[in-house]
Design a protein around this motif. Structure first.
Motif: not given
Ligand code: 13P
Ligand code: SF4
Length: 292
Positions: A9, A11, A25-26, A49, A97, A99, A113-114, A161, A184, A186, A200-201
């Motif tokens: 990911h 991050y 991203d996710s 994930m 989501y 997550n 996802t975002s 976030h 983001h 979030e 998203s990221t």
């Protein structure tokens, strides 16, 4: 067939990202786990994930280098909370989501996802949507659609976030008045109000490449900054706060990754009883959100 593929990911630590075959991203990672021809998927990210990789790929072995690396937001909603909300709003559809745990996904109509939350919400038949666990993302989706969005978990948010304040962003804008703010979804509604772009990221990474702005203030987890700087070296990329660190993403280290490959484990297992329901919700998201 290849023996290992490392998926990471945006991050995780920069040095872990450099070891990966694919970083994303996710949503990109969900798509990737479905297309890789490999015996072992090594997942450098948090628990949900790696769990999604198992659910979507029951024939492949998925390794999570540190099973203690768990998304703090995912733990904030339980399947029972969703069932309770469904009882209260029987006409609503449940958009969850990613997550979240496999148990929560299994009692949902679809995941998001975002990157596709707004699109998924818009494609639901019902005008009323139960949304979990992120109340900030729920608010963002509500602003972008005509649907009634019902958040489930009162404390449902990402602690990382959620900690970014509108004052943090304003302070950065004072220093860089010409700066563009990208965040983001979030982040809190107050922060989102100050943003020029929300995504998203991976959308944030792409936006930096495409915008004409020279200075970009970035409101998301700081693990992403090194990739942004590497891919857009001509831009002045300013983290909105140096405290936006997801400790669980940082638990995946190069040493743990190397050990996981050497020992071919720890292998991730998902309760068989929830796999089928969670897979249905994830597959529905993939169907409703094809790549552009
Ligand atoms: P993305 O899906 O945008 O990569 O975000 C995942 C995440 O955990 C954000 O905190
Ligand atoms: Fe979960 Fe927040 Fe970490 Fe993303 S940044 S993995 S939502 S705790």
């Amino acid at each position: 067939m290849k023996e290992f593929v490392i998926l990471a990911h945006n991050y995780v630590r920069p040095e872990v990202q450099r070891m990966a075959d694919f970083v994303g991203d996710s949503l990109e990672l969900v798509r990737k786990v479905k297309e890789v021809e490999v015996e072992y998927i090594v997942f450098a990210g948090v628990d949900f994930m790696a769990e999604m990789a198992v659910i979507l790929n029951p024939d492949k072995k998925v390794i999570h280098p540190d099973p203690c690396s768990k998304c703090a937001m995912a733990a904030r909603v339980k399947a029972q909370d969703i069932l309770k909300a469904k009882g209260k709003y029987p006409d609503a559809e449940v958009v969850t989501y990613v997550n979240s745990s496999a148990e929560v996904k299994a009692v949902s109509d679809v995941t998001c996802t975002s990157a596709n939350a707004v699109k998924i919400a818009k494609s639901m038949k019902s005008d009323r949507i139960i949304f979990a666990p992120d109340k900030n993302l729920a608010h963002y989706v509500a602003m972008q659609t005509d649907k009634e969005i019902i958040p489930v978990a009162e404390n449902g948010c990402c602690p990382v976030h959620h900690a970014l304040s509108a004052e943090d962003v304003a302070r950065n804008l004072e220093k860089h008045p010409e700066g563009e703010v990208i965040v983001h979804p979030e982040c809190t509604p107050e922060v989102i109000k100050l943003a020029d772009f929300v995504g998203s990221t991976s959308a944030l990474i792409r936006h930096i490449k495409e915008t004409s702005a020279k200075t970009i203030i970035v409101g998301t987890e700081i693990g992403i900054i090194s990739r942004m700087k590497r891919e857009s070296p001509e831009k002045n990329i300013v983290p909105a706060s140096k405290y936006l660190v997801c400790p669980d993403m940082k638990m995946i280290t190069v040493e743990k990754l190397a050990r996981a490959i050497e020992q071919k484990g720890p292998i991730v297992h998902v309760n068989e009883g929830v796999c089928e329901g969670a897979r249905r919700a994830l597959e529905k998201m993939i169907e409703l959100s094809p790549p552009a």
